[in-house]
Design a protein around this motif. Structure first.
Motif, mmCIF file in Angstrom:
data_model
loop_
_atom_site.group_PDB
_atom_site.id
_atom_site.type_symbol
_atom_site.label_atom_id
_atom_site.label_comp_id
_atom_site.label_asym_id
_atom_site.label_seq_id
_atom_site.Cartn_x
_atom_site.Cartn_y
_atom_site.Cartn_z
ATOM 1 N N VAL A 97 71.368 -12.868 0.758
ATOM 2 C CA VAL A 97 70.459 -13.543 -0.078
ATOM 3 C C VAL A 97 69.770 -12.655 -1.121
ATOM 4 C CG1 VAL A 97 68.295 -14.976 0.092
ATOM 5 C CG2 VAL A 97 70.086 -15.025 1.990
ATOM 6 N N VAL A 98 69.724 -13.068 -2.159
ATOM 7 C CA VAL A 98 68.908 -12.481 -3.381
ATOM 8 C C VAL A 98 67.960 -13.155 -3.938
ATOM 9 C CG1 VAL A 98 69.178 -11.037 -5.231
ATOM 10 C CG2 VAL A 98 70.855 -10.901 -3.504
ATOM 11 N N ALA A 99 66.623 -13.071 -4.092
ATOM 12 C CA ALA A 99 65.586 -13.786 -4.811
ATOM 13 C C ALA A 99 64.788 -12.850 -5.658
ATOM 14 C CB ALA A 99 64.587 -14.465 -3.765
ATOM 15 N N GLN A 100 64.930 -13.555 -7.032
ATOM 16 C CA GLN A 100 64.157 -12.941 -8.191
ATOM 17 C C GLN A 100 62.815 -12.379 -7.700
ATOM 18 O OE1 GLN A 100 63.790 -15.187 -11.727
ATOM 19 N NE2 GLN A 100 63.800 -13.322 -13.020
ATOM 20 N N ASN A 101 62.047 -13.329 -6.826
ATOM 21 C CA ASN A 101 60.689 -13.235 -6.542
ATOM 22 C C ASN A 101 60.677 -13.335 -4.958
ATOM 23 O OD1 ASN A 101 57.894 -13.245 -5.971
ATOM 24 N ND2 ASN A 101 57.310 -14.872 -7.345
ATOM 25 N N GLY A 102 61.008 -12.233 -4.304
ATOM 26 C CA GLY A 102 60.855 -12.282 -2.804
ATOM 27 C C GLY A 102 59.501 -12.785 -2.133
ATOM 28 N N GLY A 103 58.704 -12.663 -2.809
ATOM 29 C CA GLY A 103 57.175 -12.860 -2.223
ATOM 30 C C GLY A 103 56.891 -14.427 -2.311
ATOM 31 N N ALA A 104 57.686 -15.146 -3.118
ATOM 32 C CA ALA A 104 57.669 -16.635 -3.078
ATOM 33 C C ALA A 104 58.330 -17.263 -1.963
ATOM 34 C CB ALA A 104 58.447 -17.074 -4.632
ATOM 35 N N LEU A 105 59.197 -16.463 -0.975
ATOM 36 C CA LEU A 105 59.982 -17.178 -0.158
ATOM 37 C C LEU A 105 59.502 -16.627 1.231
ATOM 38 C CD1 LEU A 105 63.519 -16.320 -1.218
ATOM 39 C CD2 LEU A 105 62.210 -18.535 -1.778
ATOM 40 N N GLN A 106 59.742 -17.802 1.965
ATOM 41 C CA GLN A 106 59.432 -17.602 3.517
ATOM 42 C C GLN A 106 60.786 -17.651 4.168
ATOM 43 O OE1 GLN A 106 58.321 -20.575 6.561
ATOM 44 N NE2 GLN A 106 57.105 -19.159 7.182
ATOM 45 N N VAL A 107 61.434 -16.606 4.681
ATOM 46 C CA VAL A 107 62.706 -16.451 5.349
ATOM 47 C C VAL A 107 62.893 -16.352 6.711
ATOM 48 C CG1 VAL A 107 65.062 -15.229 5.131
ATOM 49 C CG2 VAL A 107 63.474 -15.411 3.012
ATOM 50 N N VAL A 108 63.583 -17.351 7.421
ATOM 51 C CA VAL A 108 63.850 -17.280 8.825
ATOM 52 C C VAL A 108 65.115 -17.045 9.019
ATOM 53 C CG1 VAL A 108 63.464 -18.897 11.114
ATOM 54 C CG2 VAL A 108 61.952 -19.219 9.057
ATOM 55 N N ILE A 109 65.504 -16.054 9.931
ATOM 56 C CA ILE A 109 67.132 -15.664 10.169
ATOM 57 C C ILE A 109 67.212 -15.562 11.729
ATOM 58 C CG2 ILE A 109 68.573 -13.821 10.126
ATOM 59 C CD1 ILE A 109 67.164 -12.740 7.303
ATOM 60 N N HIS A 110 67.811 -16.531 12.072
ATOM 61 C CA HIS A 110 68.230 -16.699 13.400
ATOM 62 C C HIS A 110 66.829 -17.077 14.014
ATOM 63 C CE1 HIS A 110 72.438 -15.993 13.139
ATOM 64 N NE2 HIS A 110 72.368 -14.864 12.445
ATOM 65 N N GLY A 111 66.054 -17.822 13.642
ATOM 66 C CA GLY A 111 64.778 -18.211 14.386
ATOM 67 C C GLY A 111 63.549 -17.299 14.249
ATOM 68 N N LYS A 112 63.647 -16.012 13.464
ATOM 69 C CA LYS A 112 62.479 -15.069 13.295
ATOM 70 C C LYS A 112 62.383 -15.128 11.900
ATOM 71 C CE LYS A 112 62.937 -11.345 15.858
ATOM 72 N NZ LYS A 112 63.164 -9.813 16.245
ATOM 73 N N VAL A 113 61.016 -15.384 11.794
ATOM 74 C CA VAL A 113 60.406 -15.184 10.343
ATOM 75 C C VAL A 113 60.464 -13.839 10.112
ATOM 76 C CG1 VAL A 113 58.173 -15.482 9.044
ATOM 77 C CG2 VAL A 113 58.734 -17.232 10.695
ATOM 78 N N GLN A 114 61.038 -13.671 8.749
ATOM 79 C CA GLN A 114 61.186 -12.020 8.504
ATOM 80 C C GLN A 114 59.906 -11.732 7.761
ATOM 81 O OE1 GLN A 114 64.247 -10.395 8.883
ATOM 82 N NE2 GLN A 114 64.235 -12.221 10.229
ATOM 83 N N PRO A 115 59.397 -10.343 7.732
ATOM 84 C CA PRO A 115 58.403 -9.610 6.953
ATOM 85 C C PRO A 115 58.524 -10.243 5.413
ATOM 86 C CG PRO A 115 59.345 -8.100 8.133
ATOM 87 C CD PRO A 115 60.344 -9.353 8.057
ATOM 88 N N GLN A 116 56.975 -10.635 4.985
ATOM 89 C CA GLN A 116 56.713 -11.188 3.544
ATOM 90 C C GLN A 116 57.223 -10.013 2.710
ATOM 91 O OE1 GLN A 116 55.794 -14.429 2.779
ATOM 92 N NE2 GLN A 116 56.167 -13.611 0.828
ATOM 93 N N LYS A 117 57.910 -10.224 1.545
ATOM 94 C CA LYS A 117 58.204 -9.538 0.624
ATOM 95 C C LYS A 117 57.242 -9.368 -0.440
ATOM 96 C CE LYS A 117 62.464 -8.572 2.249
ATOM 97 N NZ LYS A 117 63.121 -7.388 2.507
ATOM 98 N N PRO A 118 57.073 -8.218 -1.244
ATOM 99 C CA PRO A 118 55.941 -7.918 -2.266
ATOM 100 C C PRO A 118 56.197 -9.333 -3.401
ATOM 101 C CG PRO A 118 57.213 -5.919 -1.977
ATOM 102 C CD PRO A 118 58.038 -6.869 -1.122
#
Length: 126
Positions: A91-112
């Motif tokens: 997964v690649v996002a131009q603005n990672g801070g705009a996303l909430q990403v959940v991988i296998h049920g675990k919310v990932q740390p917020q990106k800048p």
């Protein structure tokens, strides 16, 4: 109702349409009707859930194998949620801070905010 019975919405359409956002087949948040995955499956059962919590951002999700099938390539708008069943994924996002990403049920740390971000979803074993 066909998708509800088949359980394989990602398989719809010709595989040569990689330029179209394939994740539209997994969930159409604009239609108001949840996909079967949203209606019947808890998020922990899905390898990847992406929620756009900030401004619209360009996102690419592809299968991380030798074929590299593109599942999503385009701008996702605030409030959109996409669910993915395949693994492994990149997964690649131009603005990672705009996303909430959940991988296998675990919310990932917020990106800048405002910075490009990447995630990798491993295949879950057993």
């Amino acid at each position: 109702m066909v998708n509800a019975l088949s359980g394989e919405p990602e398989q719809k359409g010709p595989s040569s349409s990689a330029s179209r956002p394939a994740a539209e087949d997994t969930e159409d948040t604009e239609s108001g009707e949840p996909s079967p995955e949203t209606a019947n499956s808890p998020a922990v059962a899905l390898p990847l859930v992406i929620r756009v919590t900030g401004p619209a951002t360009f996102v690419v999700v592809r299968v991380a194998d030798t074929g590299g099938k593109v599942l999503t390539q385009g701008t996702l708008n605030q409030g959109e949620t996409r669910n993915y069943r395949e693994t492994p994924l990149q997964v690649v996002a131009q603005n990672g801070g705009a996303l909430q990403v959940v991988i296998h049920g675990k919310v990932q740390p917020q990106k800048p905010d405002g910075r490009r971000a990447e995630w990798f979803v491993k295949a879950r074993r057993g």
